[in-house]
Design a protein around this motif. Structure first.
Motif: not given
Ligand SMILES: N[C@@H](CCC(=O)N[C@@H](CS)C(=O)NCC(=O)O)C(=O)O
Length: 225
Positions: A117, A124, A126, A128
């Protein structure tokens, strides 16, 4: 002879390190990540899940080869065959299993996802934070364990250390720095100083990147593992 299907990755380095510690002869079949070969019917005979690492060696029923996939399973299989690297006492053995499973089910997937991520062109937040947070928590737990116990099973070097080493030394992929983990940093140095570790790292780095397809279909050479 053991055939090792692998690549130069945090999971792929675990098995040559164990094989070098055991002094077991092996041949390296480098596999290129993302190549069709990993999903080929021939490689499915070795690992139906189509990933490295995996091993194949003689010794099965009726002359058939024995195949093992999943790094944690391979480490246990090799340790059991040779009766080493699993811990000498019942408590150390129990701790070896515990910390080994924490690696394959916990830290490995968390660091892998954190790195994935982190690498997106549009990360993103969230995802990450979720995976980075879990990886950070687990690295903190390992730091404490190594500081207090030396080796992960509390007694001696084992397959649990080997499994975590592959990922901890590459924690930069997940956005972490070893300099923030002094006990883990010293533990990595101790493992890197082992002759078996240097031999394994050298052997993988000299084996190429798998661009020349490995002869997956070839049967394992005769000889005891
Ligand atoms: N849980 C597995 C993970 C194996 C894994 O994810 N291997 C990666 C390389 S580190 C792989 O083969 N990736 C290629 C692919 O998924 O196509 C293990 O511990 O062996």
């Amino acid at each position: 002879m053991i055939e090792l299907f692998t690549a130069d990755t945090p999971n792929g380095i675990k098995i040559p390190i164990a094989l070098e510690e055991l002094g077991a002869p092996y041949v390296v079949r480098m596999m290129k990540l993302g190549s069709p070969e990993l999903r080929s019917p021939e490689f499915a005979q070795v690992n139906p899940n189509g990933k490295i690492p995996a091993i194949r060696h003689p010794g099965g029923e009726g002359g058939a080869p024995i195949t093992v996939f999943e790094s944690g399973a391979i480490l246990l299989h090799l340790g059991e065959r040779c009766g080493v690297l699993l811990g000498a006492t019942p408590q150390a053995k129990a701790q070896t299993l515990s910390w080994l499973f924490l690696q394959v089910a916990g830290l490995g997937p968390a660091l892998g996802a954190a790195g994935h991520f982190r690498g997106l062109s549009a990360p993103d937040p969230y995802a990450s934070e979720r995976f980075r947070g879990e990886a950070a928590r687990l690295l903190g737990l390992l730091e404490q364990r190594v500081r207090e116990a030396g080796w992960l099973n509390g007694e001696d070097y084992s397959v649990a250390d080997i499994a975590h080493f592959g990922w901890v030394r590459r924690m930069g992929y997940g956005g972490f720095s070893l300099s923030d983990f002094p006990a883990l940093s010293a533990w990595v140095d101790r493992i890197e100083a082992r002759p078996a570790t240097s031999r394994a790292i050298r052997r993988l780095s000299q084996a190429g990147d798998g661009s020349r397809p490995a002869p997956v279909a070839a049967t394992a050479e005769p000889g005891a593992a």
